[in-house]
Design a protein around this motif. Sequence first.
Motif, PDB file in Angstrom:
ATOM      1  N   ALA A 153       0.823  -1.207   0.000  1.00  0.00           N
ATOM      2  CA  ALA A 153       0.000   0.000   0.000  1.00  0.00           C
ATOM      3  C   ALA A 153       0.860   1.261   0.000  1.00  0.00           C
ATOM      4  CB  ALA A 153      -0.923   0.002   1.223  1.00  0.00           C
ATOM      5  N   ILE A 154       1.965   1.238   0.755  1.00  0.00           N
ATOM      6  CA  ILE A 154       2.863   2.396   0.785  1.00  0.00           C
ATOM      7  C   ILE A 154       3.531   2.586  -0.575  1.00  0.00           C
ATOM      8  CG2 ILE A 154       5.055   3.249   1.735  1.00  0.00           C
ATOM      9  CD1 ILE A 154       4.217   2.063   4.411  1.00  0.00           C
ATOM     10  N   LEU A 155       3.969   1.485  -1.168  1.00  0.00           N
ATOM     11  CA  LEU A 155       4.618   1.572  -2.482  1.00  0.00           C
ATOM     12  C   LEU A 155       3.663   2.123  -3.536  1.00  0.00           C
ATOM     13  CD1 LEU A 155       6.482  -1.849  -2.452  1.00  0.00           C
ATOM     14  CD2 LEU A 155       7.574   0.386  -2.590  1.00  0.00           C
ATOM     15  N   VAL A 156       2.454   1.611  -3.529  1.00  0.00           N
ATOM     16  CA  VAL A 156       1.473   2.017  -4.537  1.00  0.00           C
ATOM     17  C   VAL A 156       0.934   3.417  -4.260  1.00  0.00           C
ATOM     18  CG1 VAL A 156      -0.798   1.494  -5.490  1.00  0.00           C
ATOM     19  CG2 VAL A 156       0.829  -0.360  -5.081  1.00  0.00           C
ATOM     20  N   GLY A 157       0.698   3.712  -2.984  1.00  0.00           N
ATOM     21  CA  GLY A 157       0.068   4.974  -2.652  1.00  0.00           C
ATOM     22  C   GLY A 157       0.970   6.187  -2.762  1.00  0.00           C
ATOM     23  N   PHE A 158       2.288   5.991  -2.578  1.00  0.00           N
ATOM     24  CA  PHE A 158       3.200   7.133  -2.558  1.00  0.00           C
ATOM     25  C   PHE A 158       4.133   7.191  -3.763  1.00  0.00           C
ATOM     26  CE2 PHE A 158       1.935   6.590   1.835  1.00  0.00           C
ATOM     27  CZ  PHE A 158       1.730   7.892   2.260  1.00  0.00           C
ATOM     28  N   ASP A 159       4.030   6.249  -4.678  1.00  0.00           N
ATOM     29  CA  ASP A 159       4.894   6.255  -5.857  1.00  0.00           C
ATOM     30  C   ASP A 159       4.236   7.088  -6.952  1.00  0.00           C
ATOM     31  OD1 ASP A 159       6.501   5.612  -8.139  1.00  0.00           O
ATOM     32  OD2 ASP A 159       7.148   3.796  -7.087  1.00  0.00           O
ATOM     33  N   ALA A 160       4.971   8.080  -7.458  1.00  0.00           N
ATOM     34  CA  ALA A 160       4.413   8.983  -8.466  1.00  0.00           C
ATOM     35  C   ALA A 160       4.019   8.253  -9.744  1.00  0.00           C
ATOM     36  CB  ALA A 160       5.424  10.087  -8.794  1.00  0.00           C
ATOM     37  N   ILE A 161       4.656   7.110  -9.998  1.00  0.00           N
ATOM     38  CA  ILE A 161       4.380   6.378 -11.238  1.00  0.00           C
ATOM     39  C   ILE A 161       2.955   5.845 -11.256  1.00  0.00           C
ATOM     40  CG2 ILE A 161       5.037   4.029 -10.549  1.00  0.00           C
ATOM     41  CD1 ILE A 161       6.603   3.864 -13.186  1.00  0.00           C
ATOM     42  N   THR A 162       2.345   5.700 -10.060  1.00  0.00           N
ATOM     43  CA  THR A 162       0.975   5.195 -10.013  1.00  0.00           C
ATOM     44  C   THR A 162      -0.028   6.181 -10.583  1.00  0.00           C
ATOM     45  OG1 THR A 162       0.681   6.037  -7.755  1.00  0.00           O
ATOM     46  CG2 THR A 162       1.501   3.782  -7.991  1.00  0.00           C
ATOM     47  N   MET A 163       0.410   7.421 -10.803  1.00  0.00           N
ATOM     48  CA  MET A 163      -0.477   8.433 -11.373  1.00  0.00           C
ATOM     49  C   MET A 163      -0.486   8.407 -12.892  1.00  0.00           C
ATOM     50  SD  MET A 163      -1.683   9.688  -8.645  1.00  0.00           S
ATOM     51  CE  MET A 163      -2.576  11.100  -9.318  1.00  0.00           C
ATOM     52  N   THR A 164       0.421   7.624 -13.499  1.00  0.00           N
ATOM     53  CA  THR A 164       0.480   7.558 -14.952  1.00  0.00           C
ATOM     54  C   THR A 164      -0.639   6.667 -15.481  1.00  0.00           C
ATOM     55  OG1 THR A 164       2.011   5.682 -14.850  1.00  0.00           O
ATOM     56  CG2 THR A 164       2.974   7.887 -14.945  1.00  0.00           C
ATOM     57  N   PRO A 165      -1.093   6.911 -16.719  1.00  0.00           N
ATOM     58  CA  PRO A 165      -2.169   6.094 -17.299  1.00  0.00           C
ATOM     59  C   PRO A 165      -1.776   4.606 -17.360  1.00  0.00           C
ATOM     60  CG  PRO A 165      -1.808   8.075 -18.592  1.00  0.00           C
ATOM     61  CD  PRO A 165      -0.683   8.026 -17.606  1.00  0.00           C
ATOM     62  N   GLY A 166      -2.667   3.765 -16.955  1.00  0.00           N
ATOM     63  CA  GLY A 166      -2.428   2.326 -17.021  1.00  0.00           C
ATOM     64  C   GLY A 166      -1.686   1.743 -15.837  1.00  0.00           C
ATOM     65  N   ALA A 167      -1.239   2.591 -14.900  1.00  0.00           N
ATOM     66  CA  ALA A 167      -0.463   2.091 -13.768  1.00  0.00           C
ATOM     67  C   ALA A 167      -1.259   1.133 -12.875  1.00  0.00           C
ATOM     68  CB  ALA A 167       0.090   3.259 -12.964  1.00  0.00           C
ATOM     69  N   PRO A 168      -2.512   1.435 -12.506  1.00  0.00           N
ATOM     70  CA  PRO A 168      -3.260   0.492 -11.656  1.00  0.00           C
ATOM     71  C   PRO A 168      -3.372  -0.902 -12.273  1.00  0.00           C
ATOM     72  CG  PRO A 168      -4.363   2.614 -11.701  1.00  0.00           C
ATOM     73  CD  PRO A 168      -3.283   2.668 -12.736  1.00  0.00           C
ATOM     74  N   LEU A 169      -3.606  -0.953 -13.578  1.00  0.00           N
ATOM     75  CA  LEU A 169      -3.703  -2.251 -14.250  1.00  0.00           C
ATOM     76  C   LEU A 169      -2.351  -2.960 -14.251  1.00  0.00           C
ATOM     77  CD1 LEU A 169      -5.545  -4.193 -15.753  1.00  0.00           C
ATOM     78  CD2 LEU A 169      -4.969  -2.994 -17.891  1.00  0.00           C
ATOM     79  N   ALA A 170      -1.267  -2.202 -14.443  1.00  0.00           N
ATOM     80  CA  ALA A 170       0.069  -2.786 -14.435  1.00  0.00           C
ATOM     81  C   ALA A 170       0.424  -3.330 -13.053  1.00  0.00           C
ATOM     82  CB  ALA A 170       1.090  -1.742 -14.875  1.00  0.00           C
ATOM     83  N   ILE A 171       0.050  -2.610 -12.000  1.00  0.00           N
ATOM     84  CA  ILE A 171       0.298  -3.074 -10.634  1.00  0.00           C
ATOM     85  C   ILE A 171      -0.484  -4.361 -10.373  1.00  0.00           C
ATOM     86  CG2 ILE A 171      -0.094  -2.526  -8.204  1.00  0.00           C
ATOM     87  CD1 ILE A 171       0.463   0.425  -8.986  1.00  0.00           C
ATOM     88  N   ALA A 172      -1.742  -4.384 -10.814  1.00  0.00           N
ATOM     89  CA  ALA A 172      -2.556  -5.588 -10.657  1.00  0.00           C
ATOM     90  C   ALA A 172      -1.937  -6.761 -11.411  1.00  0.00           C
ATOM     91  CB  ALA A 172      -3.973  -5.326 -11.158  1.00  0.00           C
ATOM     92  N   ALA A 173      -1.357  -6.494 -12.581  1.00  0.00           N
ATOM     93  CA  ALA A 173      -0.719  -7.561 -13.362  1.00  0.00           C
ATOM     94  C   ALA A 173       0.503  -8.107 -12.633  1.00  0.00           C
ATOM     95  CB  ALA A 173      -0.327  -7.023 -14.738  1.00  0.00           C
ATOM     96  N   SER A 174       1.320  -7.226 -12.025  1.00  0.00           N
ATOM     97  CA  SER A 174       2.501  -7.676 -11.288  1.00  0.00           C
ATOM     98  C   SER A 174       2.111  -8.523 -10.083  1.00  0.00           C
ATOM     99  CB  SER A 174       3.330  -6.470 -10.828  1.00  0.00           C
ATOM    100  OG  SER A 174       4.039  -5.896 -11.891  1.00  0.00           O
ATOM    101  N   LEU A 175       1.096  -8.082  -9.357  1.00  0.00           N
ATOM    102  CA  LEU A 175       0.639  -8.853  -8.206  1.00  0.00           C
ATOM    103  C   LEU A 175       0.023 -10.180  -8.645  1.00  0.00           C
ATOM    104  CD1 LEU A 175      -0.923  -6.016  -6.026  1.00  0.00           C
ATOM    105  CD2 LEU A 175       1.184  -7.280  -5.575  1.00  0.00           C
ATOM    106  N   SER A 176      -0.650 -10.186  -9.795  1.00  0.00           N
ATOM    107  CA  SER A 176      -1.216 -11.426 -10.330  1.00  0.00           C
ATOM    108  C   SER A 176      -0.119 -12.396 -10.749  1.00  0.00           C
ATOM    109  CB  SER A 176      -2.119 -11.115 -11.525  1.00  0.00           C
ATOM    110  OG  SER A 176      -3.227 -10.331 -11.140  1.00  0.00           O
ATOM    111  N   ALA A 177       1.004 -11.859 -11.239  1.00  0.00           N
ATOM    112  CA  ALA A 177       2.145 -12.713 -11.581  1.00  0.00           C
ATOM    113  C   ALA A 177       2.673 -13.404 -10.333  1.00  0.00           C
ATOM    114  CB  ALA A 177       3.238 -11.882 -12.242  1.00  0.00           C
ATOM    115  N   SER A 178       2.761 -12.661  -9.219  1.00  0.00           N
ATOM    116  CA  SER A 178       3.207 -13.263  -7.964  1.00  0.00           C
ATOM    117  C   SER A 178       2.228 -14.333  -7.486  1.00  0.00           C
ATOM    118  CB  SER A 178       3.350 -12.179  -6.893  1.00  0.00           C
ATOM    119  OG  SER A 178       4.303 -11.213  -7.276  1.00  0.00           O
ATOM    120  N   LEU A 179       0.941 -14.069  -7.654  1.00  0.00           N
ATOM    121  CA  LEU A 179      -0.079 -15.062  -7.303  1.00  0.00           C
ATOM    122  C   LEU A 179       0.075 -16.315  -8.157  1.00  0.00           C
ATOM    123  CD1 LEU A 179      -2.693 -16.022  -5.944  1.00  0.00           C
ATOM    124  CD2 LEU A 179      -3.973 -14.660  -7.604  1.00  0.00           C
TER     125      LEU A 179
END
Length: 295
Positions: free
Chosen positions: A133-159
């Motif tokens: 949550a800290i990484l996602v909430g405070f990283d400026a890159i999360t404000m770029t278009p498509g970032a939420p989907l990319a984060i979900a994809a990375s976490l899905s890869a770990s799953l």
Amino acid sequence: MTGINLLILIALSAIWGGSFLLLRIGVPQFGPVALIESRLALAALFLGIMALVVGRKLQWRSRWRHYLLLGGINSALPFLLLAFSAQTLSASLMSILNATTPIWGAVLAAVWGRTPLTGTTGLGLILGTVGVAILVGFDAITMTPGAPLAIAASLSASLSYAVASMYARSRTQIEPFDNAHGSLWGATLLVLPLALMLPPPSMPQPSMWGAAITLGVLCTGIAYLMYFRLVKEVGAAPALTVTFLVPVFGVLWGHWLLDEVLGLHTLAGSALVICGTALVTGFSPRSLFQKRIRH
């Protein structure tokens, strides 16, 4: 753990940490699918050569369903998800999110395997979740278009890695090398139709092929051999400590070679994820050396 095995552990962490850097470099020219197909095919060919050298047969006829399934959830799917994420996320962030694999494993063990969560495991899950949550909430890159989907994809890869680990444990009669070799061929076949439909957006520069070859041969083929040696020499649990070191190198490579910003939130978030993972897995640094002394 001997000095040589410790060096192998550190080298493996550096190699796997570098894989996120290579994804960031290679994806813009190859595209996610073509780069991953190259990675899988090169790794499969490398392990195929090693199998011929040591005289190991793959037994494809009797195990092809297993190799396809394991290849899909352990290589094809997570590799594609990470390559997709590399179009948006930094190498540092991807490497840290990838460290959540054991946390996902604990959740799956509780839900799927009906293994009750202990207080320590529960605390680890909380710390890991707060770290993400800290990484996602405070990283400026999360404000770029498509970032939420990319984060979900990375976490899905770990799953997906966690699911693959649980599945592989149920097939203990198959040697680890055979699982790696067969699953890489299975993953190569699964991604091939998609790669034919989605070729590279342009002809990659010759220097970019170096990144693809390094990603396939070094970060996948050779890294697998190093990991299997660790599992054989020190056991599966100590070998899994590579999980804690990969984000360290992922952040260092990204900061050093790609000038990725290393903020306070990155250090705090990654520390919480690593501590949470350590609690979930029951890792203790002292156990690395006590096991060796007892033997």
